[in-house]
Every structure is written in structure tokens, then in C-alpha cells.
Design a protein around this motif. Structure first.
Motif: not given
Length: 354
Positions: A41-43, A305-307, A35-39, A85-88
Motif C-alpha cells: 500500500a505504501i509502495g 510469494s504473491a505478496v 506486513g507485506g500488504p502494508i508495504l 500500479v495496481l496492474g504491477g
């Protein structure tokens, strides 16, 4: 007879080492990793859409897959907002994984690259770099950041070890605070003397504005290698988190593992600081939150933690842009609003346990 006793001790230690893993929650970890990567991507989509100039979602799709150089919004998306945003996301993952590895390796709940002088060391190295080698390519700038991070870590641990009674979590944090203040003052002095305050302003503020594709291209391989190393070391970090004696009894080569973990932390923290500057508390908060959610097995803690670190920085940067538009609040300030109370809570808890 001695070998039989040694084998018996090792068997008992192995049984002990399995217990923390049984206390892990793999289903929760799986939910975060799915679920984290989906969130995230939305962010990322929301973060690209909102700013001084709001952009429709359809323009984002077109800018990525059907780029038109004649459309102004496409240039804003491709050249400014996407790398930002990718850098963030990359920075958040880096700080969080570095903090998780540090806390597991040292068994120090207050371990964080910002609190232990690593970020300040990297920033000091960047100040020297901008002062004496202003035209240096970013590929070499990031190497200076790694060296500075190593300098900061070495000085903090050296100062902490000199205290009577040896290293303790609070002594390390106090040494880190003192060194951070010193290196910060030296960096400001260099900025004033060489008139490079504008170049270092991003580091003082802790902001993602100005992140470029060229920086991400240099940064990504370093972070990817360090992340793979951290995952490969995750089982060993779990053993270290139970104490050196237990890890040694399980046959772990403690010196080698700690050395590799230190390399991982310096790469992750140094790369992140070279992009975003002095953003603290991500590596402090996220590993604690992750342990609460998934348990104490670092095979789950590190990737989760990464996610969660990526989520925090992406949405904190979005909040920073929405606090007072069109002006921007540094993302480091937004994270500090959460991080400072969390740090005070942990420090108070540690003090009570002394």
C-alpha cells in the motif's frame, strides 16, 4: 499381509510428509502476510505520487474518494497511474505464484515462466492476434495469451523430453531458451511484416505504461480464480515437491494434480504477459526467497510469494520511472539486473550437483 505392509509404508510416508511442514516458519510467514500488504500500500501511494509530474499525497486521497473531473491531477491518477500500479501488483503476484507452483510441481529450481518458454509463447500468440485480429476485444486477447502460453510450455517440455536421459532442469532451461529465441524472432518478423511494431513494443520492453481499467477488469477474475486454485492445491504441491513416489504413496492423484497446476500456471503467466509483456525472473527469484524465509510448506510459500512478487514489481516499476525522468526505463530491464545474476548462481549450483 500385503495390505498391512502397504498401510505401514503409507504411515511412514505420512511421517516423512510432516517433517517439511515442521521446518516451516509460520511466524515469519504471518509477518509477511500482515506486513507485506502494508508495504505494498505504501509502495502504491509512492508510485502514484512520483512520475513525470509529481503529485501530492492529498491529491491522491481526493482523486480516489472525491474525484473532480475538472482537476488535471485527478485524471492523471485515475486514468493513468492507479491502473498502472495496481496492474504491477497483480502482475508481480501472478508471476511469483506461477513460479512457485512450477518449482514445486516439477522439483525444478530453475522453473520460471520466462525461462521455460511460456512468456514467449504468450507473446507469439499476441503477435498473431494483433496481426490478424487488430480490433479484437481484450477479453479475447487474453484467451489467445493463454493458448500461446500452453503452446510454449508444451513445446519446451516436448523438446526437453526428446533428449537422451530425459528431462533435467538444465535441459528444460536450454529448451526454453531456444524456443524463446525462436518465438521471439517469429514475433518480430510478424511485427515487421504487418507493421505492428508499435502495438508490440510494450511486450518487447516489458512495461506497465498504458495499463487500463478495462484490462484489469478482464484480468482480475482470471487471476483471482487461479490464485484460489493455487492455494487449494498448495498441500498437494508440497507433496509433489518431495517427489512423485512419496506423493503417490500418500495417495495423491499425481496426474490430476499436475494437470490442475499446469492450468494455474498457464492462466497466471498468460494473464500477466497480456498486460506487462516479457518480464522474466520474478517467478524464479521470489519463490526461492520465500522458501528461505518461510520454509518448504507451500501453504505458506504460495501466498507469501504473491505478496513478495507484488512488492518487487511495484518498487521495480517505481525505480524504472526514477532512473532517467521524464523518460522511462522498462521494468523488465530493472528486474533483469537482479534476475540474471541470480539465475547464473542457480545454474552454476545445478551444474555442480549433476
Amino acid at each position: 499381509m500385503a495390505s498391512v505392509e502397504q498401510t505401514s509404508v503409507q504411515n511412514e510416508l505420512r511421517e516423512l510428509s510432516v517433517k517439511p511442514i515442521h521446518r516451516s516458519r509460520p511466524w515469519t510467514a504471518t509477518a509477511i502476510l500482515v506486513g507485506g500488504p502494508i508495504l505494498i500500500a505504501i509502495g502504491l501511494v509512492i508510485a502514484v505520487s512520483f512520475g513525470a509530474r509529481d503529485i501530492h499525497f492529498s491529491d491522491i486521497w481526493d482523486a480516489i474518494f472525491h474525484f473532480n473531473p475538472k482537476v488535471a491531477n485527478h485524471h492523471i491518477i485515475q486514468e493513468l497511474r492507479l491502473p498502472r500500479v495496481l496492474g504491477g501488483a497483480m502482475v508481480g503476484a501472478s508471476f511469483a505464484v506461477a513460479g512457485a507452483v512450477m518449482q514445486g510441481m516439477t522439483r525444478n529450481p530453475l522453473a520460471d515462466s520466462g525461462l521455460l518458454g511460456i512468456n514467449a509463447g504468450a507473446g507469439f500468440a499476441l503477435a498473431l492476434c494483433f496481426a490478424f485480429f487488430p480490433q479484437l476485444p481484450f477479453m479475447y486477447v487474453i484467451l489467445y495469451s493463454f493458448l500461446g502460453a500452453g503452446l510454449g510450455a508444451g513445446l519446451v517440455y516436448g523438446i526437453g523430453a526428446m533428449a537422451r536421459g530425459g528431462l533435467t532442469p538444465l535441459r528444460l532451461v536450454l529448451a526454453g531458451a531456444a524456443l524463446t529465441a525462436l518465438l521471439g524472432a517469429l514475433s518480430e518478423g510478424i511485427a515487421l511484416y504487418f507493421d505492428i511494431g508499435q502495438e508490440l513494443a510494450f511486450w518487447y520492453a516489458g512495461a506497465l505504461a498504458g495499463t487500463t481499467w478495462a484490462q484489469l477488469e478482464v484480468m482480475f477474475p482470471w487471476i483471482a480464480v487461479a490464485f484460489v486454485m493455487s492455494v487449494a492445491l498448495s498441500r498437494s504441491v508440497t507433496m509433489l515437491s518431495m517427489g512423485d513416489e512419496v506423493a503417490r504413496g500418500l495417495g495423491l492423484r499425481i496426474g490430476l494434480v499436475k494437470g490442475l497446476c499446469a492450468v494455474v500456471v498457464l492462466i497466471l503467466a498468460g494473464a500477466a504477459v497480456s498486460i506487462v509483456g516479457a518480464v522474466g525472473f520474478v517467478g524464479l527469484m521470489i519463490p526461492h526467497l520465500t522458501r528461505k524465509l518461510v520454509g518448504v510448506d507451500y501453504r505458506w510459500i504460495i501466498p507469501c510469494s504473491a505478496v513478495l512478487g507484488s512488492l518487487l514489481v511495484v518498487f521495480a516499476d517505481l525505480a524504472a520511472r526514477m532512473v532517467n525522468p521524464p523518460a522511462e526505463t522498462p521494468v523488465g530491464s530493472i528486474i533483469a539486473l537482479i534476475g540474471v545474476p541470480f539465475f547464473l548462481y542457480l545454474a552454476r549450483k545445478e551444474w555442480r550437483e549433476l
